[in-house]
Design a protein around this motif. Sequence first.
Motif, PDB file in Angstrom:
ATOM      1  N   ALA A 130      48.359  32.395  35.015  1.00  0.00           N
ATOM      2  CA  ALA A 130      47.193  32.979  35.694  1.00  0.00           C
ATOM      3  C   ALA A 130      46.950  32.273  37.019  1.00  0.00           C
ATOM      4  N   VAL A 131      47.066  30.965  37.002  1.00  0.00           N
ATOM      5  CA  VAL A 131      46.813  30.191  38.222  1.00  0.00           C
ATOM      6  C   VAL A 131      47.848  30.521  39.298  1.00  0.00           C
ATOM      7  N   GLU A 132      49.116  30.611  38.910  1.00  0.00           N
ATOM      8  CA  GLU A 132      50.140  30.898  39.923  1.00  0.00           C
ATOM      9  C   GLU A 132      49.922  32.277  40.540  1.00  0.00           C
ATOM     10  N   HIS A 133      49.481  33.239  39.743  1.00  0.00           N
ATOM     11  CA  HIS A 133      49.178  34.563  40.310  1.00  0.00           C
ATOM     12  C   HIS A 133      47.990  34.479  41.273  1.00  0.00           C
ATOM     13  N   LEU A 134      47.029  33.659  40.905  1.00  0.00           N
ATOM     14  CA  LEU A 134      45.832  33.551  41.753  1.00  0.00           C
ATOM     15  C   LEU A 134      46.150  32.954  43.121  1.00  0.00           C
ATOM     16  N   ARG A 135      47.105  32.054  43.164  1.00  0.00           N
ATOM     17  CA  ARG A 135      47.423  31.429  44.463  1.00  0.00           C
ATOM     18  C   ARG A 135      47.842  32.487  45.484  1.00  0.00           C
ATOM     19  N   VAL A 136      48.630  33.457  45.034  1.00  0.00           N
ATOM     20  CA  VAL A 136      49.102  34.522  45.933  1.00  0.00           C
ATOM     21  C   VAL A 136      47.926  35.374  46.405  1.00  0.00           C
ATOM     22  N   VAL A 137      47.056  35.710  45.472  1.00  0.00           N
ATOM     23  CA  VAL A 137      45.910  36.571  45.804  1.00  0.00           C
ATOM     24  C   VAL A 137      44.956  35.846  46.755  1.00  0.00           C
ATOM     25  N   LEU A 138      44.716  34.580  46.478  1.00  0.00           N
ATOM     26  CA  LEU A 138      43.726  33.839  47.282  1.00  0.00           C
ATOM     27  C   LEU A 138      44.212  33.600  48.702  1.00  0.00           C
ATOM     28  N   SER A 139      45.517  33.531  48.897  1.00  0.00           N
ATOM     29  CA  SER A 139      45.997  33.370  50.274  1.00  0.00           C
ATOM     30  C   SER A 139      45.652  34.611  51.100  1.00  0.00           C
TER      31      SER A 139
END
Length: 190
Positions: free
Chosen positions: A120-129
């Motif tokens: 979940a965290v790794e997916h969030l990094r892409v979205v948050l950028s």
Amino acid sequence: MPAYPLKIAVLVGSTRKGRFGPVVADWFVGQARQRGDMEIDVIDLAEVNLPDFGDEEELEAVRTLAPRLAAADGFVLVTPEYNHSYPASVKNAIDWYLKEWQAKPFAFVSYGGVSGGLRAVEHLRVVLSEVHAMSIRDTVSFHGAWDRFDDNGLPREPKGCNTAAKTMLDQLAWWGGALYTARNERPYGT
Ligand SMILES: Cc1cc2nc3c(=O)[nH]c(=O)nc-3n(C[C@H](O)[C@H](O)[C@H](O)COP(=O)(O)O)c2cc1C
């Protein structure tokens, strides 16, 4: 220099009935509030009750939350993992805002089954950028989360998670201070 203490918003991401999230969030907030360099605002997405993204008829909750997010110098998201990613409630909250996230650090406390929420965290990094937020490298993660806390909501083995929380919060404080200064010297423009 930033006007210490930094304002950090802790977002509780799970909104489902019977959720485990508040146990993890309460422990984490306790850790963060022991520090002198941060002021914590807990934003529980279950209480905020944002409408589905795009529902322009129901903007009151969106407007009410906006100044709390805008006031934050950084964020910590407490998130579970659902089907190898993060919950829809979290994506909905991210999508409702833009400038409130921009040029601010974003850290994670994740939990779940075998993965501890790491996917979940790794997916969030892409979205948050995409919303110009700066994701923090180190995280706090609980796999098999429901077995890791006792009946009082305290970690059964606190040493590792307390250390992980400190490492992550130290990084958040550095980025929070640096980006506070940068935003004030030169407003972030997109
Ligand atoms: C729909 C759903 C899908 C899940 N998928 C995963 C998964 O892919 N990986 C994992 O480690 N845990 C998974 N879990 C376990 C959850 O992370 C765990 O139940 C957690 O406590 C959920 O957080 P909450 O209780 O705060 O909503 C899933 C749970 C649900 C309800």
